[in-house]
Write an enzyme that holds these catalytic residues in place. Structure first.
Site, PDB file in Angstrom:
ATOM      1  N   ASP A   1       0.870  -1.253   0.221  1.00 25.13           N
ATOM      2  CA  ASP A   1       0.397   0.305   0.025  1.00 25.13           C
ATOM      3  C   ASP A   1       0.933   1.257  -0.068  1.00 25.13           C
ATOM      4  O   ASP A   1       1.814   0.843  -0.677  1.00 25.13           O
ATOM      5  CB  ASP A   1      -0.643  -0.630   0.938  1.00 25.13           C
TER       6      ASP A   1
ATOM      7  N   HIS B   1      -3.903   6.557   2.793  1.00 28.57           N
ATOM      8  CA  HIS B   1      -4.364   5.038   2.100  1.00 28.57           C
ATOM      9  C   HIS B   1      -4.175   3.595   3.469  1.00 28.57           C
ATOM     10  O   HIS B   1      -4.872   3.155   3.579  1.00 28.57           O
ATOM     11  CB  HIS B   1      -4.405   4.950   1.214  1.00 28.57           C
TER      12      HIS B   1
ATOM     13  N   SER C   1     -11.197  -1.128  -0.483  1.00 32.13           N
ATOM     14  CA  SER C   1     -10.415  -1.029  -0.105  1.00 32.13           C
ATOM     15  C   SER C   1      -9.866  -1.083   1.460  1.00 32.13           C
ATOM     16  O   SER C   1      -9.374  -1.969   1.558  1.00 32.13           O
ATOM     17  CB  SER C   1      -9.199   0.476  -0.610  1.00 32.13           C
TER      18      SER C   1
END
Ligand SMILES: *[C@@H]1O[C@H](CO)[C@@H](O)[C@H](O)[C@H]1NC(C)=O
Ligand SMILES: *[C@@H]1O[C@H](CO)[C@@H](O)[C@H](O)[C@H]1NC(C)=O
Ligand SMILES: *[C@@H]1O[C@H](CO)[C@@H](O)[C@H](O)[C@H]1NC(C)=O
Ligand SMILES: *[C@@H]1O[C@H](CO)[C@@H](O)[C@H](O)[C@H]1NC(C)=O
Ligand SMILES: *[C@@H]1O[C@H](CO)[C@@H](O)[C@H](O)[C@H]1NC(C)=O
Ligand SMILES: *[C@@H]1O[C@H](CO)[C@@H](O)[C@H](O)[C@H]1NC(C)=O
Ligand SMILES: *[C@@H]1O[C@H](CO)[C@@H](O)[C@H](O)[C@H]1NC(C)=O
Ligand SMILES: *[C@@H]1O[C@H](CO)[C@@H](O)[C@H](O)[C@H]1NC(C)=O
Length: 903
Positions: free
Chosen positions: A153, A203, A526
């Site tokens: 990520d 994220h 996600s």
């Protein structure tokens, strides 16, 4: 076309399809070279010295190769072809780019509160855990101990107190690396370093908290498996994309570091399991490491829009359902009605210069159900709004559109009120606006009521960076527990079942980098994927096996499918398997099931490749004999196309209650303890359906046992021929100008003056030149897209260059970057600077592009298996290169003499 804000697609009351994302772009001159298995040296690549540099060493146990960057991008294609022909090379793939998936930031917390610590007492009541039975593990003291999960990520803010506060041995984030560095954008050279800190994106930090957040946080956030150790593989810089060479490296590094599970919430539209990145992930799963990948956030585009690498065979693709609780992190401010002061919370947007703003509210109208509030320009009699905060209801048109309409009347501040649960961090950087923000629907409605009653409502705003933060919760009655509108739909173009299972991904509260607020509510597949990764860890603890197939079969068999729901209304049938896979994870049932199935799903393929009779086995690992009864529950059938259309229908699609019929042999039987039985399923596709519209049928085989066990096995099939689907319409190839973002077609015979060969990116030519742009609309995916440059002038030099290709057309060859493999459906834009695949430049003259897209399951060797389309004729000329200017100008007449009609 007005591009919708994606958040509106997620939550708006009316669902409208957004623009289709483009097929991932490639990095010019960059290739992944895969060596034959016995090759373990980069000798081959080193021998290219001077021509190509090593981008990434990719010599791993499961993949031997390298990615290379040709210095001379001019001749890259030709040299890549030479490399591919070398005996020690298995394959060469262009490097493709993938973005950080578009996720929705609803609201963020603040770092001040992060230092307060409140240990969660008692049992786990975190809503996403209750939805998936994860709470039962926590209550029983099972927390993923001893399991290593690699997170590929944007890195992880491991200094966050709820993520362990350190990096390395004995820390929660104990391993991993930064493969790219802050400045990496997907196209430039990565600068790796050993520190995978997520310092600028967020994220990955959100993902990590879903897996393993510690209880020492003020909001009761709890990771699904808080005692695992995490590996952080950072593959994104602060902005931009990642190349699939970096992703392939990260997966192999995570595998070789001994990860038990690898999770990645990354992807791009594909629909082809052969895509090189997907193929590498499949290989790792085959070696015994479960890999979960988010299904994608393109649900608005409709069926057949699977993302890579989730679409790889044996890769577990995770769909998203919405949280049952909407948590909202709000900044504290106050308002006065007729001088009485009250507190309220808002979510700041971009721009967010709210410090010290104290102004009265003004609303376009008092209709709190207005679906398109403020979408039209305001009436002429509208007062000057420079001294007001304009209150606008969310919905229909973009935030930018609404803000622009307010700004046109002088407004500097716009306060949105939501038309759905919670709030969203609005981004609307319109010239002239200084602050945008959002409040909940209830807050907005109460202000509208006061304005309607003639009260003055003054908002006393504060700097969102300094405001105190608080959290509110609301029951999500609109969509809680149902599939998120944005979750991408499978299956693949080769009818592989996608996605596999669903987990909560909509409206998820988790950790965020300290510098960006420390906590945040985000939405996306996600956010679903890491919860599934945590569940795998819990299952490994309970079942004592790490085998991907066993665990996926258990999760799939015990998951709960849900009905289809859109715009707050449920339809009377189950959501299609291409949307929800097996349904929502029920982790405790999976961990304790004693009835095991040998498969996680069945695909009956399409009518050309129909595979109607399939076997699977049922094992009774319990201590008593069980009698099982098999039955069939149909899910909604989806017509891929509207009548007469060749493009799949966008969300919510054309759903019907037509079901296949399934028969079982035997359908009722007893299995003794410790034994298994093979069952045969025979499928008959739904009758009386319009096969030309490519119906996708699906459903579940219910397996009920006398011990109370109740499993369900998802299946799907296509009641039509995939091969008969047009992948490229006859009008599917258009010619436009590279500078035209709207892709407006140009008329025939337009002349494009190109920069001198090799100077396409030299800005000094921008003013005088324009490149042609080929815009290909693929109605369905195509494994192979060929583009030929066909000379239309009778110039002798061009005609001599042209040769007859396999389609019978005279062509001077393919342009650089072509052919293109494993293409998703949608728009493919291709800008041409005159360069050919062999590194030469097309001579000036009149041409057209001839495009051929291979049909699904088509034979690439046969011309008849491609759908053809071509552009209008266009003329190209080059500006003379600086050094050769004089010489070229002398030759100019000769070149022009080659044009048709001038011979
Ligand atoms: C907590 O969970 C345990 C185990 O499931 C259960 O026995 C107990 O009753 C629960 N306690 C509360 C307060 O709900
Ligand atoms: C506020 O004042 C206005 C004008 O005097 C009046 O119409 C309105 O009812 C008042 N509102 C409240 C809540 O008292
Ligand atoms: C949600 O609904 C439940 C059951 O109706 C209720 O007990 C609870 O208080 C509600 N929660 C919120 C935050 O409104
Ligand atoms: C469907 O059939 C085609 C042609 O045999 C095959 O390539 C493809 O893998 C099959 N799909 C599945 C899911 O078995
Ligand atoms: C199988 O079990 C499920 C879940 O308990 C139930 O809804 C369904 O009706 C059962 N099916 C049959 C055929 O008994
Ligand atoms: C383009 O040019 C060709 C001759 O070169 C001519 O036949 C054709 O009519 C032209 N098309 C248009 C639309 O002007
Ligand atoms: C110019 O840049 C674009 C975008 O980065 C790239 O696709 C193209 O190949 C480059 N052209 C040359 C001649 O370097
Ligand atoms: C492009 O054109 C503009 C306006 O004519 C001019 O101001 C600018 O300097 C030009 N740029 C180049 C690189 O020639």
């Amino acid at each position: 076309m007005v591009r919708l804000d994606l958040a509106a697609v997620l939550l708006a009351v009316t669902a409208v399809a957004g623009a289709i994302a483009n097929t991932p772009s490639t990095v010019p001159g960059a290739y992944i070279v895969e060596y034959e298995e016995d090759q373990d040296s980069n000798e081959l690549v080193n021998n290219l010295e001077g021509k190509a540099s090593l981008r990434k060493d990719l010599r791993f146990k499961l993949f031997k190769g390298a990615s290379i960057q040709f210095e001379d991008t001019k001749n890259a294609e030709m040299m890549a072809a030479e490399v591919a022909a070398m005996p020690k090379v298995k394959a060469v793939y262009p490097v493709r780019r993938y973005p950080v998936p578009h996720h929705i930031v609803h609201s963020t917390g603040d770092a001040v509160q992060a230092v307060l610590s409140k240990r969660q007492e008692g049992n786990d009541t975190f809503s996403t855990h209750l939805m998936t039975q994860v709470n039962k593990f926590k209550d029983a003291g099972i927390t993923g101990k001893g399991i290593k999960i690699a997170v590929i990520d944007t890195g992880i803010d491991y200094l966050h107190p709820a993520l362990g506060g350190c990096f390395g041995d004995a820390c929660l984030v104990s391993y991993g690396t930064d493969l790219v560095g802050d400045a990496f954008n997907g196209a430039n050279t990565p600068t790796p370093d050993p520190d995978p800190l997520d310092n600028c994106n967020g994220h990955g930090t959100h993902v990590a908290g879903i897996i393993a957040a510690q209880a020492n946080n003020p909001y009761g956030i709890l990771g699904a498996a808080s005692d695992v150790t995490l590996g952080a593989y950072r593959v994104f810089g602060c902005t931009g994309d990642v190349g699939n060479d970096i992703l392939i490296a990260a997966y192999n590094m995570a595998y070789e570091a001994g990860s038990d599970i690898i999770t990645a919430s990354i992807g791009g539209p594909s629909g082809w399991s052969e895509d090189p990145w997907a193929a590498v992930v499949s290989r790792i799963v085959e070696e015994g490491v479960p890999c979960v990948v988010s299904a994608g956030n393109d649900g608005d585009v409709g069926i057949f829009y699977a993302a890579t690498a989730a679409n790889g065979r044996k890769v577990t693709a995770i769909a998203s359902v919405d949280n049952t609780i909407t948590a909202t992190l709000l900044s504290n401010a106050s308002y006065t009605i007729n001088d009485t002061e009250e507190a309220f919370g808002f979510t700041a947007g971009e721009p967010g210069s709210w410090d010290g703003v104290s102004l009265p509210l003004w609303a376009v109208n008092f209709d709190t159900t207005d679906p398109a509030n403020g979408c039209e320009p305001y009436p002429d009699m509208t007062p000057d709004l420079s001294g007001k905060i304009v209150l606008v209801r969310r919905g229909s048109c973009t935030f930018v559109q609404k803000v622009a309409n307010a700004v046109a009347k002088g407004a500097k501040y716009v306060m949105f009120y939501n038309n759905a649960g919670g709030t969203v961090a609005v981004s609307a950087s319109v010239e002239g606006v200084e602050g945008v923000a959002m409040v909940t629907a209830a807050q907005g409605e109460s202000w509208i009521a006061a304005l309607k009653a003639g009260s003055e409502v003054v908002l006393n705003m504060v700097d969102p960076l300094k405001a105190g933060k608080f959290i509110t919760y609301a029951n999500n009655t609109a969509s809680g527990g149902f599939l998120s509108d944005y979750t991408s739909w499978g299956p693949t173009f080769e009818v592989d079942v996608k996605p596999q299972i669903a987990a909560p991904g909509g409206l998820i509260l988790s950790t965020y980098p300290r510098a960006l607020g420390a906590y945040a509510v985000l939405s996306g597949t996600s956010m679903a994927c890491p919860l599934a990764a945590g569940v795998y860890a819990l299952l490994m603890n309970v079942r004592g096996t790490k085998d991907p197939k066993t665990l996926e079969n258990l999760l799939s068999g015990t998951a709960h499918p849900n009905v289809f729901r859109v715009e707050g209304e449920s339809l009377p049938f189950l959501a299609p398997v291409p949307q929800q896979g097996a349904g929502l994870i029920q982790a405790w049932d999976a961990a304790h099931a004693t009835t095991l199935l040998s498969v996680s799903s069945l695909s009956f393929n399409d009518t050309d490749n129909f595979n109607p009779v399939q076997n699977f086995s049922i094992s009774n690992t319990g201590k008593i004999a069980i009698t099982y009864k098999l039955s069939h529950v149909g899910a909604a059938m989806v017509y891929t196309f509207r009548d007469g259309s060749i493009t799949p229908t966008e969300f919510p699609g054309d759903l019907t209650g037509d079901f296949a019929s399934l028969s079982f042999s035997p359908s009722e039987f007893t299995i003794d303890a410790g034994h298994r039985k093979i069952v045969t399923v025979t499928a008959t596709p739904p009758k009386g359906v319009d096969t030309k519209r490519l119906p996708v049928y699906s459903g579940y085989i219910a397996i009920n046992g006398t011990d109370g066990s109740a499993l369900s096995l998802p299946y799907l099939g296509v009641a039509g021929s995939m091969h008969s689907a047009v992948v490229l319409g006859a009008d599917g190839a258009k010619l436009s100008r590279a500078s035209d973002d709207n892709n407006t077609p140009v008329p025939a015979n337009v002349t494009f003056v190109l920069p001198p060969p090799g100077f396409a990116n030299d800005t000094s030519y921008r003013n005088q030149t324009e490149q042609p742009k080929l815009v290909t609309e693929l109605s369905m995916g195509s494994a192979l897209l060929r583009v030929d440059v066909v000379p239309m002038s009778k110039c002798t030099t061009v005609a001599q260059n042209a040769s007859t290709n396999m389609f019978g057309t005279k062509s001077i060859g393919m342009p650089e970057g072509m052919p293109s493999f494993w293409n998703a459906r949608g728009t493919l834009e291709y800008r041409w600077d005159g360069k050919m695949a062999d590194g030469t430049y097309a001579p000036p003259g009149l041409y057209k592009f001839s495009v051929r897209a291979l049909r699904i399951f088509g034979d690439a060797e046969k011309a008849s298996e491609y759908d053809p389309a071509e552009t209008v004729n266009f003329r190209i000329k080059y500006l003379p290169a600086p050094s050769t200017k004089l010489r070229r100008e002398r030759g100019k007449d000769k070149e022009e003499g080659c044009e048709e009609g001038k011979r």
